[in-house]
Structures are given as structure tokens and as C-alpha cells.
Design a protein around this motif. Structure first.
Motif, PDB file in Angstrom:
ATOM      1  N   LEU A 193      60.620  14.445   6.601  1.00 13.03           N
ATOM      2  CA  LEU A 193      59.589  15.475   6.454  1.00 13.03           C
ATOM      3  C   LEU A 193      59.100  15.963   7.813  1.00 13.03           C
ATOM      4  CD1 LEU A 193      57.320  13.940   3.662  1.00 13.03           C
ATOM      5  CD2 LEU A 193      58.886  15.873   3.409  1.00 13.03           C
ATOM      6  N   TYR A 233      52.042  22.506   4.772  1.00 11.88           N
ATOM      7  CA  TYR A 233      51.865  21.794   3.507  1.00 11.88           C
ATOM      8  C   TYR A 233      50.673  22.365   2.751  1.00 11.88           C
ATOM      9  CZ  TYR A 233      55.014  18.256   5.404  1.00 11.88           C
ATOM     10  OH  TYR A 233      56.110  17.622   5.929  1.00 11.88           O
ATOM     11  N   GLN A 292      52.739  19.650  -1.335  1.00 10.78           N
ATOM     12  CA  GLN A 292      54.035  20.313  -1.326  1.00 10.78           C
ATOM     13  C   GLN A 292      54.307  20.916   0.046  1.00 10.78           C
ATOM     14  OE1 GLN A 292      55.976  20.658  -4.598  1.00 10.78           O
ATOM     15  NE2 GLN A 292      54.613  18.902  -4.696  1.00 10.78           N
ATOM     16  N   GLN A 293      55.570  20.912   0.435  1.00  9.71           N
ATOM     17  CA  GLN A 293      55.954  21.537   1.693  1.00  9.71           C
ATOM     18  C   GLN A 293      56.097  23.033   1.471  1.00  9.71           C
ATOM     19  OE1 GLN A 293      59.432  19.799   3.454  1.00  9.71           O
ATOM     20  NE2 GLN A 293      59.550  21.320   5.087  1.00  9.71           N
TER      21      GLN A 293
END
Length: 398
Positions: free
Chosen positions: A91, A214, A231-232
Motif C-alpha cells: 500500500l 485514501y 479505501q485507496q
């Protein structure tokens, strides 16, 4: 040399968990998680080795998927830690600036709602494996877990605020996925009877998160309440058009236009009705900003369609100001879109009580309204910029 990559650490954690089962059951457990089958005699000769031999055939992505599946069935702190390490490796990182800003926001809220503090924390942190910051041996090792300190300083004495607590739990230097799980826990439907009572909390957190790509967004529903996950994203829920509009409204922040646009974007999934209302307000504010800058007076109670008409005439965008049929058709359609925004907002937005059978706004409705408002406002602002630089020209034809 021992391979200590995140994937290898997770392999060992998975093998340790599964090897905790009886030798008779280990082959079946492996099969349940999609690992290669084997014979019972092999497992009896070494359960850990049996599992590892099958895990070594998996690539890091498959190892992560397996680890997440096993963690869903077994509560094990070493496994949870290993899963988070590998998740973090894949991430983009949030910065320490972001962590500190989030910590500042969280310091002012009540975490636990109807739960006890321990009930709130335990799904996120293994309180029996995190060391106490105070009770250490002469060699510098903690002699007891942090659970007792939390009871003493958060429940008995109340001399730790949220910032103290989270720092001791590793909020600033722990795994990023753990930070995300804490934020998700704050909005867990289990904790509150309805949405979080801290007004604007979601927007404040997302304002910080989005700077690192994010956002907390609704990914499901339970008993009519949203389930939030980090959530990205670029801009929360962003599309390429969102980014283009966002870049334009950056130049008009003094009118509050940018703030309204960002709120509309953020609430499309979490609060569709609110997003629809904000979308119209955003377009109204855009029109008023342009008229104010042009020195054009308008009534206080003027509605959106009238505001649009006034702006259009100021910038030579009214259909009756053109003879070319293509322009007349396009500009007439723009007016119709603006009128439609008012219809959507009045029918399924949250600003008016609804007559008859209520229509519950859904994310797709909000997406439509926000995109329409964004496109119309972008057209107005871009045309106005051109109009200011070329006074007297035809902004459409050029």
C-alpha cells in the motif's frame, strides 16, 4: 541466511496457526484454504513442516490472501501482525503528518459509544501482547501487557486522554492497516444506534486521509447503517472528471466553492441524500460568486434556475443570444440540466420532506447529481475565466 521478507514471516505465522490443530486434522485444514492435499502420515511426521511445504508454492499475493482467510477463522496476534505487515508492503504509505493530524482529531471524541473501552479496542489491538510503557525489567523488557495500564489510566484515574492511549498502542509507529482498522472501528455500526454523533467527523477524517490517497467510504450495509472501510482513492470516490473539476475550483476557494465540491464528492457513498443537496448548493454558490464578482445584483431568495439564467446572460451563454443552432441546442440543454438538478434534489435529496412514498437516495443518484453539478459549474467557471480575459468576445464560439 534466513529469508525474513514479509511474505516469509506470514508463511511461518500461517503454518504456526494451522499446526496448532491435531495432526489428523491438518491435511483437511490445508485443503480448506486451497493448499495442496497430502497424506496423514506426512502431517504426523511434522505438522509445521507439512504446512510450510505447501505454502512455499504460493507467491506473495497468494500468501496474503491465504493469511487473510486463516485470520478470519483464527484469532492469533502473530498472524494478524504478519498479515498487516504484508498488507502495508503493498500500500502507498500515509505520512507521519497524516498520522498526527488524525491523532489530533481522534483526541476530542468518545470512542466506545454503547460499548466499554475494552470492547471497542479489542477488535483492533491485542491488548495482551502490547507491552506496558511503564513496567519494564532491568533489561528493558516489559513485564506485563498494556491492558492493566489502560484500566488504571483510562478508567480509574482518567489521566490518559485518547492521544496518550493511542500513542501507547502504536498509532504513530504501528502498521498502517492497524490505523485504518481503528478508523473503521470508530464508525462501526455495533457502537452507535445510528451514525456517529460527532457531527462532521467523517468529513474531517477524510479531509486528512485524502491527502495521501485514501478515504473512509461505505462498502456495505447492516441493519440500514453503513459499514465503513478505508479505501485507496485519489479524491474520495474520484473519477478523472472529478480531478479536473477539483483542479479548476482550487482557484476559487475564497468563495467556499472548493469546500462544497469536496464535501459533495466525499458524501456520494456515505450520505447520498446529503451529497445531492450539497451538489445543488455548490452550483448555486458558483453562480453567486460569478454574479458578485461581476457586480450584478440578484434577490436573496433567487433559485438555482434563475441564478443560472442570470450568469448565462452575463457571459453570453443564453440560447437566445446565439443564432447557430448547435450552440442554441447545447446551451438550452445546459439550462435543462440545471432545472433537472432542482428536480432530483427536491425528490430524493435531504433538504425537503418528501410527499407520498419516500424515495431513498442511493449512491448512483448522488453520483449523477454531483457529476451534473460539477460539469455545469466547471463550464461556468471556465467560461467566466475566458470571459474576463476577452471581454466582449463570444465565449462559446471561441
Amino acid at each position: 541466511m534466513t529469508n525474513t521478507s514479509p511474505a516469509e514471516v506470514l508463511r511461518r505465522a500461517i503454518a504456526n496457526v494451522i499446526a496448532g490443530e491435531s495432526a489428523r486434522d491438518v491435511p483437511g485444514v490445508c485443503k480448506r484454504y486451497g493448499l495442496a492435499e497430502g497424506i496423514g502420515e506426512e502431517a504426523f511426521s511434522g505438522k509445521f513442516r507439512y504446512v510450510m511445504s505447501r505454502l512455499h508454492a504460493l507467491n506473495p499475493a497468494q500468501i496474503l490472501q491465504t493469511g487473510q482467510a486463516v485470520l478470519g477463522d483464527y484469532r492469533d496476534s502473530a498472524l494478524a501482525n504478519a498479515v498487516e505487515v504484508l498488507e502495508d508492503a503493498n500500500l502507498p504509505k500515509i505520512t507521519m503528518i497524516t498520522r498526527r493530524r488524525l491523532l489530533n482529531i481522534l483526541n476530542s471524541i468518545v470512542f466506545e459509544g454503547r460499548l466499554s473501552l475494552f470492547e471497542f479496542l479489542e477488535p483492533v489491538y491485542d491488548l495482551d501482547s502490547i507491552p506496558s510503557p511503564y513496567h519494564v525489567s532491568p533489561t528493558g523488557e516489559s513485564t506485563r501487557p498494556i491492558r492493566g495500564d489502560i484500566y488504571q489510566h483510562c478508567i480509574n484515574n482518567h489521566d490518559w486522554d485518547n492521544e496518550d492511549l493511542l500513542k501507547h498502542l502504536g498509532f504513530l509507529d504501528g502498521h498502517q492497516r492497524q490505523v485504518f482498522r481503528l478508523l473503521e472501528r470508530v464508525f462501526d455500526p455495533e457502537i452507535w444506534d445510528d451514525d456517529h454523533p460527532e457531527g462532521g467527523l467523517l468529513d474531517r477524517i477524510n479531509q486528512v486521509l485524502k491527502k495521501d490517497g485514501y478515504a473512509l467510504q461505505v462498502t456495505g450495509m447492516i441493519s440500514g447503517t453503513g459499514i465503513y472501510k478505508v479505501q485507496q482513492v485519489g479524491t474520495p470516490g474520484a473519477t478523472p472528471a472529478d480531478d479536473e473539476i477539483s483542479a479548476l475550483v482550487q482557484r476559487f476557494d475564497e468563495a467556499g466553492i472548493r469546500d462544497l465540491w469536496e464535501k459533495a464528492l466525499q458524501r456520494r457513498h456515505s450520505d447520498p441524500g446529503g451529497a445531492i443537496t450539497i451538489a445543488r448548493t455548490y452550483l448555486e454558490q458558483t453562480c453567486k460568486h460569478i454574479l458578485d464578482e461581476e457586480g450584478f445584483a440578484y434577490p436573496d431568495d433567487v433559485d438555482l434556475p434563475k441564478l443560472w439564467t442570470l450568469c448565462a446572460k452575463q457571459m453570453n451563454l443564453a440560447p437566445n443570444q446565439h443564432t447557430e443552432e448547435a450552440f442554441k441546442s447545447i446551451l438550452g440543454s445546459c439550462q435543462n440540466v440545471v432545472n433537472t438538478l432542482g428536480t432530483i434534489r427536491n425528490r430524493i435529496g435531504d433538504s425537503h420532506g418528501q410527499r407520498g412514498k419516500p424515495v431513498r437516495a442511493k449512491p448512483r443518484h448522488a453520483q449523477l447529481a454531483v457529476n451534473l453539478a460539477g460539469s455545469m459549474a466547471m463550464f461556468l467557471l471556465a467560461t467566466w475565466e475566458e470571459h474576463r480575459s476577452r471581454v466582449g468576445s463570444d465565449p462559446v464560439a471561441e
